[in-house]
Design a protein around this motif. Structure first.
Motif, PDB file in Angstrom:
ATOM      1  N   MET A   1     -55.242 -61.204 -38.912  1.00  0.00           N
ATOM      2  CA  MET A   1     -54.917 -60.643 -37.440  1.00  0.00           C
ATOM      3  C   MET A   1     -54.584 -59.319 -37.748  1.00  0.00           C
ATOM      4  SD  MET A   1     -51.984 -62.039 -34.781  1.00  0.00           S
ATOM      5  CE  MET A   1     -51.264 -61.263 -33.745  1.00  0.00           C
ATOM      6  N   SER A   2     -54.958 -58.397 -36.929  1.00  0.00           N
ATOM      7  CA  SER A   2     -55.189 -56.990 -37.189  1.00  0.00           C
ATOM      8  C   SER A   2     -53.936 -56.575 -36.394  1.00  0.00           C
ATOM      9  CB  SER A   2     -56.337 -56.092 -37.055  1.00  0.00           C
ATOM     10  OG  SER A   2     -56.681 -56.334 -35.465  1.00  0.00           O
ATOM     11  N   ALA A   3     -53.246 -55.341 -36.929  1.00  0.00           N
ATOM     12  CA  ALA A   3     -52.210 -54.677 -36.147  1.00  0.00           C
ATOM     13  C   ALA A   3     -52.809 -53.914 -35.044  1.00  0.00           C
ATOM     14  CB  ALA A   3     -51.449 -53.705 -36.860  1.00  0.00           C
ATOM     15  N   ALA A   4     -52.064 -54.050 -33.826  1.00  0.00           N
ATOM     16  CA  ALA A   4     -52.219 -53.229 -32.738  1.00  0.00           C
ATOM     17  C   ALA A   4     -52.314 -51.647 -32.795  1.00  0.00           C
ATOM     18  CB  ALA A   4     -51.281 -53.740 -31.560  1.00  0.00           C
ATOM     19  N   PRO A   5     -53.178 -50.769 -32.288  1.00  0.00           N
ATOM     20  CA  PRO A   5     -53.047 -49.575 -32.471  1.00  0.00           C
ATOM     21  C   PRO A   5     -51.709 -48.812 -32.050  1.00  0.00           C
ATOM     22  CG  PRO A   5     -55.024 -50.256 -31.205  1.00  0.00           C
ATOM     23  CD  PRO A   5     -53.996 -51.484 -31.337  1.00  0.00           C
ATOM     24  N   HIS A   6     -51.055 -48.062 -32.850  1.00  0.00           N
ATOM     25  CA  HIS A   6     -50.069 -47.655 -32.545  1.00  0.00           C
ATOM     26  C   HIS A   6     -50.201 -45.701 -31.937  1.00  0.00           C
ATOM     27  CE1 HIS A   6     -45.838 -45.674 -33.409  1.00  0.00           C
ATOM     28  NE2 HIS A   6     -45.634 -46.574 -32.816  1.00  0.00           N
ATOM     29  N   PRO A   7     -50.130 -45.619 -30.714  1.00  0.00           N
ATOM     30  CA  PRO A   7     -50.321 -44.145 -30.395  1.00  0.00           C
ATOM     31  C   PRO A   7     -49.081 -43.579 -30.373  1.00  0.00           C
ATOM     32  CG  PRO A   7     -49.891 -45.655 -28.450  1.00  0.00           C
ATOM     33  CD  PRO A   7     -49.741 -46.622 -29.499  1.00  0.00           C
ATOM     34  N   PHE A   8     -49.257 -42.088 -30.746  1.00  0.00           N
ATOM     35  CA  PHE A   8     -48.299 -41.106 -31.033  1.00  0.00           C
ATOM     36  C   PHE A   8     -48.610 -40.012 -29.953  1.00  0.00           C
ATOM     37  CE2 PHE A   8     -48.396 -43.175 -34.891  1.00  0.00           C
ATOM     38  CZ  PHE A   8     -46.983 -43.070 -35.201  1.00  0.00           C
ATOM     39  N   GLU A   9     -47.568 -39.842 -29.127  1.00  0.00           N
ATOM     40  CA  GLU A   9     -47.790 -38.876 -28.145  1.00  0.00           C
ATOM     41  C   GLU A   9     -48.080 -37.366 -28.636  1.00  0.00           C
ATOM     42  OE1 GLU A   9     -45.420 -37.155 -24.076  1.00  0.00           O
ATOM     43  OE2 GLU A   9     -44.954 -39.076 -24.774  1.00  0.00           O
ATOM     44  N   VAL A  10     -49.040 -36.656 -27.954  1.00  0.00           N
ATOM     45  CA  VAL A  10     -49.563 -35.334 -28.018  1.00  0.00           C
ATOM     46  C   VAL A  10     -48.636 -34.326 -27.419  1.00  0.00           C
ATOM     47  CG1 VAL A  10     -51.251 -33.710 -28.349  1.00  0.00           C
ATOM     48  CG2 VAL A  10     -51.837 -36.139 -28.690  1.00  0.00           C
TER      49      VAL A  10
ATOM     50  N   ASP B   1     -54.742 -48.764 -41.236  1.00  0.00           N
ATOM     51  CA  ASP B   1     -54.523 -47.891 -42.112  1.00  0.00           C
ATOM     52  C   ASP B   1     -55.507 -46.546 -41.896  1.00  0.00           C
ATOM     53  OD1 ASP B   1     -57.085 -48.915 -42.607  1.00  0.00           O
ATOM     54  OD2 ASP B   1     -57.047 -48.847 -44.559  1.00  0.00           O
ATOM     55  N   THR B   2     -55.604 -46.364 -40.570  1.00  0.00           N
ATOM     56  CA  THR B   2     -56.619 -44.898 -40.214  1.00  0.00           C
ATOM     57  C   THR B   2     -55.932 -44.158 -39.118  1.00  0.00           C
ATOM     58  OG1 THR B   2     -58.426 -46.234 -40.877  1.00  0.00           O
ATOM     59  CG2 THR B   2     -58.901 -44.429 -39.570  1.00  0.00           C
ATOM     60  N   LEU B   3     -55.770 -43.207 -39.345  1.00  0.00           N
ATOM     61  CA  LEU B   3     -55.283 -42.077 -38.109  1.00  0.00           C
ATOM     62  C   LEU B   3     -56.358 -41.699 -37.629  1.00  0.00           C
ATOM     63  CD1 LEU B   3     -52.746 -40.751 -36.906  1.00  0.00           C
ATOM     64  CD2 LEU B   3     -53.368 -38.862 -38.502  1.00  0.00           C
TER      65      LEU B   3
END
Length: 181
Positions: free
Chosen positions: A1-10, A75-77
């Protein structure tokens, strides 16, 4: 099961910076209308083609200005900015050399030459060359707090998250203990 994307506010970029785009386009439109009205013997067909083109161009560039996001997925930005996108695995980052800087104080981290980008004063997006001629992918909306992430290939990410320390800590946590990255 893959982790959900984690957004960072710009970090926010004020809309008034778009005046650097809109004012020249309005001046061009005004000059076109003025010259067309001053020469009544000329056909006004060019106005019916060019003015809508300028309006579509302004709309597209305005939309692009608002298109920006920073997301950590597994593991990717991923950094999206205007017409550009860059994906970098955390393992390709030299996190021990990452810095949070104010570009006014630390000019060596400031992009110098736009090679393929979009920029207005106070906003830089896309591919740039740094002062030392190395390559960088930029999303800079607030030059007073920029996260400089050097990459193993000699290039860098230069980005403006709203909370750069939080993003850097998340990247370091993914990379593991120092020496593991």
């Amino acid at each position: 099961m893959s982790a959900a994307p984690h957004p960072f506010e710009v970090a926010r970029a004020p809309a008034w910076r778009l005046l650097w785009l809109w004012i020249p386009l309005l001046l061009v439109a005004g000059l076109m209308v003025g010259t067309a009205l001053d020469a009544p013997e000329r056909s006004h067909t060019e106005l019916f083609i060019t003015l809508p083109f300028l309006a579509v161009l302004a709309a597209a560039l305005t939309w692009a200005y608002t298109r920006r996001r920073i997301v950590l997925h597994e593991d990717t930005l991923e950094v999206q900015s205007t017409f550009y996108r860059k994906r970098v695995p955390v393992r390709d980052m030299r996190l021990d050399e990452a810095r949070i800087v104010d570009l006014a104080e630390h000019g060596r981290y400031k992009p110098a030459i736009k090679t393929n980008g979009y920029g207005v004063p106070g906003f830089q997006s896309g591919h740039y060359r740094m002062v030392d001629r190395s390559k960088a992918f930029c999303l800079i909306t607030d030059s007073s707090r920029v996260l400089y992430l050097p990459l193993r290939d000699g290039s860098a990410l230069v980005i403006s998250p709203e909370r750069p320390r939080v993003l850097l800590e998340a990247l370091q946590a993914l990379a593991g203990p120092p020496g593991a990255h």
